[in-house]
Design an enzyme around this catalytic site. Structure first.
Site, PDB file in Angstrom:
ATOM      1  N   GLU A  83      -3.963 -23.455   4.883  1.00  0.00           N
ATOM      2  CA  GLU A  83      -2.436 -23.092   5.547  1.00  0.00           C
ATOM      3  C   GLU A  83      -1.422 -24.149   4.731  1.00  0.00           C
ATOM      4  O   GLU A  83      -0.461 -24.095   4.562  1.00  0.00           O
ATOM      5  CB  GLU A  83      -2.514 -22.996   6.686  1.00  0.00           C
ATOM      6  CG  GLU A  83      -3.108 -22.125   7.490  1.00  0.00           C
ATOM      7  CD  GLU A  83      -3.421 -22.097   8.833  1.00  0.00           C
ATOM      8  OE1 GLU A  83      -2.995 -20.997   9.618  1.00  0.00           O
ATOM      9  OE2 GLU A  83      -3.857 -23.033   9.524  1.00  0.00           O
ATOM     10  N   GLU A 114     -11.025 -19.033  10.704  1.00  0.00           N
ATOM     11  CA  GLU A 114     -10.741 -19.244  12.133  1.00  0.00           C
ATOM     12  C   GLU A 114     -11.480 -18.155  12.845  1.00  0.00           C
ATOM     13  O   GLU A 114     -11.818 -18.362  14.056  1.00  0.00           O
ATOM     14  CB  GLU A 114      -9.167 -19.240  11.992  1.00  0.00           C
ATOM     15  CG  GLU A 114      -8.430 -20.511  12.113  1.00  0.00           C
ATOM     16  CD  GLU A 114      -7.919 -20.850  10.557  1.00  0.00           C
ATOM     17  OE1 GLU A 114      -7.421 -21.699  10.352  1.00  0.00           O
ATOM     18  OE2 GLU A 114      -8.484 -19.823   9.722  1.00  0.00           O
TER      19      GLU A 114
END
Length: 267
Positions: A121, A141
């Site tokens: 990210e 995730e």
């Protein structure tokens, strides 16, 4: 906080800011202290007019960042810390790089290994990404019962083909640096021993451009990304308005006519 950085190295060399996640013993996982330190770094980077471009990387040769420090997260869960969702508001380091939507100085991610979860990210929040051949990227995730809350679910679907992005979001599968390059997520992939030379080449090219022009271009590109073309043309851009009346806007054409390199001042 800048006088007490322990998780982040912050160096200024000329017009370049070098920001290094410095927790190699945990593959540069980001804990709450790291985020707090990074906030101070980004504040300083944005405020220092003598800094024209930033470089974000990770310490060591194995990892850019593997994202959130899961041991710390597990400890917070045991203490009953309320769960979090998208964004970092109310948490240390807010607004984090992934939410600094008005930071228009260019950023280069130097990915020297794993860029997983929050590390991926962070890379996607930069403007130029260069990677060593052994680098790996993934949003893992979902495999942990989590979601890529630092914008991964939003940025990956915008920066890669939607169905490809969904394939990675719904499996946590990793992609090689070569595959990331094919998808347009990475600008250049080189052998690890050439990564610094590659970075220097990109920096040389970026620094050959007028700093206000860079900020104006980044602002216009990012702000207009979701706008219809007609509205994009009609929108006001703060840094473009500053560039238009800057000394550098006069210096560039003058230097071209005089057949000499321009002398940028950022004013």
């Amino acid at each position: 906080m800048l006088d007490d950085l322990r998780c982040v190295r912050y160096e200024k060399r000329g017009h370049v800011a070098y920001v290094t996640l410095d927790r190699p013993h945990v593959l540069n996982a980001t804990d709450l202290r790291t985020h707090a330190e990074l906030a101070s770094v980004w504040d300083d980077f944005e405020a220092d007019d003598d800094l024209w471009v930033g470089v974000l990387t990770g310490a060591g040769e194995r990892s850019f960042s593997v994202g959130q420090d899961l041991k710390e997260l597990a400890g917070r869960d045991e203490r009953g810390t309320p769960p979090a969702t998208f964004g970092s508001r109310g948490k240390p380091g807010w607004p984090r790089l992934t939410e600094r939507f008005s930071l228009f100085k260019p950023l280069i991610a130097r990915v020297n290994g794993y860029a997983l979860g929050g590390g991926f990210e962070l890379a996607m929040a930069c403007d130029i990404v260069i990677a060593a051949e052994h680098a790996e990227f993934a949003l893992t995730e979902a495999r942990l019962g989590l979601v890529a809350g630092a914008g991964g679910v939003f940025r990956l679907t915008r920066q890669a083909p939607f169905r490809v992005a969904m394939g990675h979001l719904l499996t946590g599968r990793r992609m090689t640096a070569a595959r990331a390059y094919e998808l347009g997520l990475v600008n250049e992939v080189v052998p690890a021993h050439r990564l610094d030379a590659c970075l220097d080449g990109w920096l040389e090219d970026v620094l050959s451009c007028a700093p206000l022009a860079l900020r104006a271009a980044k602002e216009a590109a990012t702000v207009s990304a979701g706008l219809p073309l007609e509205r994009a043309f009609a929108t006001r851009y703060v840094w473009e308005e500053r560039r238009m009346v800057s000394r550098d806007a006069v210096e560039g054409p003058r230097a071209f006519v005089e057949k000499r390199p321009p002398k940028w001042t950022g004013t």
